[in-house]
Motif scaffolding. Sequence first.
Motif, PDB file in Angstrom:
ATOM      1  N   ASP A 323      -6.734 -26.906  30.569  1.00  0.00           N
ATOM      2  CA  ASP A 323      -5.434 -27.407  31.023  1.00  0.00           C
ATOM      3  C   ASP A 323      -5.327 -28.885  30.676  1.00  0.00           C
ATOM      4  OD1 ASP A 323      -3.093 -28.145  32.314  1.00  0.00           O
ATOM      5  OD2 ASP A 323      -3.437 -26.785  33.993  1.00  0.00           O
ATOM      6  N   ALA A 402      -5.932 -25.962  38.378  1.00  0.00           N
ATOM      7  CA  ALA A 402      -6.315 -25.408  37.077  1.00  0.00           C
ATOM      8  C   ALA A 402      -7.700 -24.774  37.150  1.00  0.00           C
ATOM      9  CB  ALA A 402      -6.291 -26.508  36.015  1.00  0.00           C
ATOM     10  N   HIS A 405      -7.460 -21.418  39.081  1.00  0.00           N
ATOM     11  CA  HIS A 405      -6.898 -20.330  38.276  1.00  0.00           C
ATOM     12  C   HIS A 405      -7.933 -19.773  37.295  1.00  0.00           C
ATOM     13  CE1 HIS A 405      -3.140 -20.836  40.116  1.00  0.00           C
ATOM     14  NE2 HIS A 405      -2.605 -21.760  39.316  1.00  0.00           N
ATOM     15  N   THR A 406      -8.730 -20.655  36.713  1.00  0.00           N
ATOM     16  CA  THR A 406      -9.756 -20.199  35.777  1.00  0.00           C
ATOM     17  C   THR A 406     -10.871 -19.461  36.503  1.00  0.00           C
ATOM     18  OG1 THR A 406      -9.262 -22.048  34.288  1.00  0.00           O
ATOM     19  CG2 THR A 406     -11.385 -20.950  34.013  1.00  0.00           C
ATOM     20  N   GLU A 410      -7.317 -15.943  36.542  1.00  0.00           N
ATOM     21  CA  GLU A 410      -5.873 -15.965  36.279  1.00  0.00           C
ATOM     22  C   GLU A 410      -5.540 -16.693  34.988  1.00  0.00           C
ATOM     23  OE1 GLU A 410      -4.146 -17.699  39.715  1.00  0.00           O
ATOM     24  OE2 GLU A 410      -4.997 -16.231  41.111  1.00  0.00           O
ATOM     25  N   ARG A 411      -6.478 -17.451  34.488  1.00  0.00           N
ATOM     26  CA  ARG A 411      -6.331 -18.128  33.205  1.00  0.00           C
ATOM     27  C   ARG A 411      -7.613 -17.877  32.426  1.00  0.00           C
ATOM     28  NH1 ARG A 411      -4.881 -24.157  33.795  1.00  0.00           N
ATOM     29  NH2 ARG A 411      -2.852 -23.250  34.281  1.00  0.00           N
ATOM     30  N   THR A 412      -7.478 -17.406  31.197  1.00  0.00           N
ATOM     31  CA  THR A 412      -8.647 -16.939  30.438  1.00  0.00           C
ATOM     32  C   THR A 412      -8.998 -17.833  29.260  1.00  0.00           C
ATOM     33  OG1 THR A 412      -7.195 -15.508  29.111  1.00  0.00           O
ATOM     34  CG2 THR A 412      -8.216 -14.545  31.087  1.00  0.00           C
ATOM     35  N   ASN A 490       3.510 -26.530  31.665  1.00  0.00           N
ATOM     36  CA  ASN A 490       2.648 -26.041  32.743  1.00  0.00           C
ATOM     37  C   ASN A 490       3.086 -26.599  34.089  1.00  0.00           C
ATOM     38  OD1 ASN A 490       1.086 -24.641  30.906  1.00  0.00           O
ATOM     39  ND2 ASN A 490      -0.418 -26.279  30.684  1.00  0.00           N
TER      40      ASN A 490
END
Length: 660
Positions: A323, A402, A405-406, A410-412, A490
């Motif tokens: 991010d 951020a 989420h990782t 949720e964020r790959t 974002n």
Amino acid sequence: MTTTTLAVLVPLLPFLGSAAGLLLGRTAPGFVRPLAVLPTLAAAVLAAVVAARQGGGKAIDAATQLTPTGSVPIDLALHIDGFAALVAVLVGVVATCVQIYSTGYLREDPRYPSYAALVSLFTSAMLLVVYSGDLMVLLVGWEIMGICSYFLVGHYWETPEARSASLKAFLVTKLGDVPFLIGLFALAADAGTFRITGVLGAVASGGLDHPTLIALLLLAGVAGKSAQFPLHTWLPDAMAGPTPVSALIHAATMVAAGIYFTARLLPVFAASAAALTVLAVMAAITMVGSALAALAQDDIKRVLAYSTMGQLGYMAGALAVGDRGAAVFHLLSHAAFKALLFLAAGTVIHAAGTNSLTAMSRMSGLAKRVPDAYWTMTVALLALAAIPPFAGFFSKEAVLVAAEHTALGERTVAPAGAGWTVLVAGLLTALLTAAYALRLWLRTFRGRGTEAPDHGRQPLAMTTVLWVLAIPSLGFGLTVTYLDDWFDGNDLTPTLTTAVLGTGLAAAGAVITYAVWRTLAARTASVRPPAPHVAHPDADAGLVEAEALHLPHPAEDPADPGRALLGPLHGPAADGFHLDAVYRTAFVRPVLAAASLVRFLDREVVDTYVRAAGNSAKGLGWLVRRAQTGNVQTYLSALLAGSVVLVIAAVALANAVAGA
């Protein structure tokens, strides 16, 4: 003017101001201050105009070939997206504040002209890094910043601390720059271009053959420039330079360059999960380690230096989870309150009349004597501790969100392990940050050290800058909902989970620190009375008198909450966990031993052979010279004797052949 023309002028104006300042510094000293302030101010204004025209939309690109290379071309190129536009405004504003502040802080310094010119050159180099669309041109600004930091950190070159710190900063950053340069060449070889747009296009199409190797080589340079573990040891020592230089290095140049470079080329790093994992671990160690070290320091500037390392760790952590919006948002926010912290600390030091009174254990009565520094530093420390609604809360929360989420998948972009590493380290650092921020505030403005003499009200140029920087330190975070377009779209707003955890841990750190401080202060007061006010004609004499009054040594101050909180970790943390000693043992001593061996071999072996060869030729020459008598009869006799010898040898040889 076109936007491209304005963008070219942004780094060019401070460069021209620097050149003019160096040329006119001795012949026309009256022009030095205008040449320091006005070009930098104009660059800041033009950067704001460029940002307004760019508007967070499509990137502005322009290029012209610098010179034919026969292989990978090098272009004078601009690439201005939302990140670059905002960071350029940041650099211009902070540099202008530093230049204005320095007119008061260094008004009696005989080397002010060269100092101001170097600050302008420093600013120009960072702006070149920000706007450059070609990696080789970016490297020029990158290296110019390194040499500027060497001269500025060593401004007080009469002191051994400044000389040592400047050399250390230069060598440690160069240690990272060597693999960084190799990484740039490898990246250009894979992508076929130095243009940033071309590199990003090659990454998107899978054109990088060695993404992990390239990313790790580049990370070495980033670690050196942005003071990340293990190449961070130069930054605390760099406090030997003037305090405005510290503000510039920590807020807008040098250390920000590594984070900005990684943000600009994040797809290159994201192409390797291993590189992102390494970056996450590096950021986590830097965050937690620097926060612990800050909690053990007595020098106010070293506390702020370790604080910078921790906040850079947050930015690197955001990049490690993919991010760059959160990373650059925290970069902008941190620049405002960290510049304010250093300049407020400089005001405290200036009020004491000496650059040596930076130990918090020696400070007393400062809240009333320097109210501008007191109130603005309070605002900056609240922002540093991420207390809402100050700027640091929103930007630090963006990093934690951020990472969350990782970690939760949720964020790959990055591995989940990298997310958990950054999240846990970030939360722990939030607690420690609030603790050392409150400790700094209590010991600086509520301490019981000896009072340095009052040198009167501080110059208006210094106090005005403090209040200017207090505005974004307080309110910049409130712009978070309006900056989405500038940060890849974002969402940067906090979530309930991280907000509660982060703020709760920060509050817990502050409460525990305050409770320990009150307990220690009460216990100390019952043992001995407060130190009396000491008034002397100069601060250094005041420090001598303070020793005579048996005030506590910084390392033994019984009222220091950091010692009680850290316990057995206090000693190692105060010494940076002995990493310098490790480097001396592992690298410096072997290198010195190898150098001694080479010197021995050169002197005793190589030189011996050289001297022997010379002496042999000299001896042969002596023999030949002795034979040259100048007597013709002697020469004829020698010729006849030689002929007879040759004849005898020839006859003997012929007989031997015949007999065979």
